[in-house]
Scaffold this active site. Sequence first.
Site, short mmCIF file in Angstrom:
data_model
loop_
_atom_site.label_atom_id
_atom_site.label_comp_id
_atom_site.label_asym_id
_atom_site.label_seq_id
_atom_site.Cartn_x
_atom_site.Cartn_y
_atom_site.Cartn_z
N SER A 1 0.85 -1.18 0.00
CA SER A 1 0.00 0.00 0.00
C SER A 1 0.88 1.24 0.00
O SER A 1 2.06 1.17 0.35
CB SER A 1 -0.89 -0.02 1.25
OG SER A 1 -1.44 1.25 1.50
N TYR B 1 -2.15 -0.65 10.50
CA TYR B 1 -2.25 -1.13 9.12
C TYR B 1 -1.00 -0.74 8.33
O TYR B 1 -0.40 -1.58 7.64
CB TYR B 1 -3.49 -0.53 8.45
CG TYR B 1 -3.62 -0.87 6.99
CD1 TYR B 1 -4.13 -2.09 6.59
CD2 TYR B 1 -3.26 0.05 6.00
CE1 TYR B 1 -4.27 -2.41 5.24
CE2 TYR B 1 -3.38 -0.26 4.65
CZ TYR B 1 -3.89 -1.48 4.28
OH TYR B 1 -4.01 -1.79 2.93
#
Length: 389
Positions: free
Chosen positions: A210, A223
């Site tokens: 990501s 995350y």
Amino acid sequence: MGALSKFLLVTFELVNELYTAVGAGVLGMVVLVKHGLESHCAVKTLTVIGITTASLVYIMSESEQILPNKKRIVCITGCDSGLGFSLAQHAVDMGFTVFAGFLSLDSRGSKEIRKLYGNKIVQIHLDITNTSSVSAAVKTLEHFLSQNPGYSLYAIVNNAGVMVFGEFEWLTEKLIKQQLDVNLMGTFRFTNALCPLLREHKGRVITVTSHCSEATLPGLAVYGATKAALTAWSDGLRVEMRKYGVQVLTFIPGSFTLQSNIMGNQLQNVQDMHDSFTPEQHSFYSDYFKRYNIYLSYITPPPKPVKIEDHGMYTVFEKTLTDKYPRAVYKHENLRYKFYHTMFRISPVPLRDWLVVKFMQMPEYIPEDRGDPDEDFANMPTDDVDTDA
């Protein structure tokens, strides 16, 4: 007329030397540098050298491609919705044989893919947090390969992931552990179990990370930490596995907020956070916690799994599968992401942090915010929540 003739002559010389430089490559550039120094035409020479260098970099970056075929198996995790649901369809449309891992073979995503593709996509039950489930999936792959000579495990795509949006202090141990178990340990577990097959078939490991792996954002600290850890792991694994003929790379797919269900349990997660607050936290966060989560609640998932509509993302994904000599990192990003994440990298910390706040556009914390937290929370919308980063 004389000025025009001189301009045309200079243009002709530039084009001629550029043609020579590109055709002759590095040797041509050396000759041009020597000529430029001797004739005192530094500006013209540097222009030609710059264009030539850019041309050579572009040419060299165009790597040889591998043609997809049905004897090459691509195994993708987390196909119940969102990115995995989309990549499984795209990979089979490219011509690969796809093994799609589903947390539940009765999920809406599983049923939708069965309806669209029948047995063209091999569905397997796969919970990457469960050792027995991973072992069963590996045995299914091994059995298929033994029954279909000539087929090979061409690639695994580590896509399964969980995102919980909330400030770090709000997250319960359960919510932190869930992200670590799926995003990090689950990916490790699944890849480790397939290492023998990957070595045997000289496959490749594609791990979905990501933009948060490059710049961890507020509200996504855990995350982002898992995605950054995956990037670091891939760097080490790439060097370890290269000598066995296994290629390792990461894929940053960009943002598709309204087309994924990665945070489909966010509303329940918010309830868990709220229930775990101490009296002091209830008093301190009060209206801010409510406004923060109301803001997120308006981002809702599609009513059923849908294939992501993003041609650029699929173009980059295809390269992860077909580049014969893949790069370490493949990234897809829109102009907004490209601008902000470039600025994050090059800015001094105070400016970088200010830009992060502008990029996120989350509700602002106001120290004077106080109220009845239980009453505020009870008045929150009950919409499902979904977002990506």
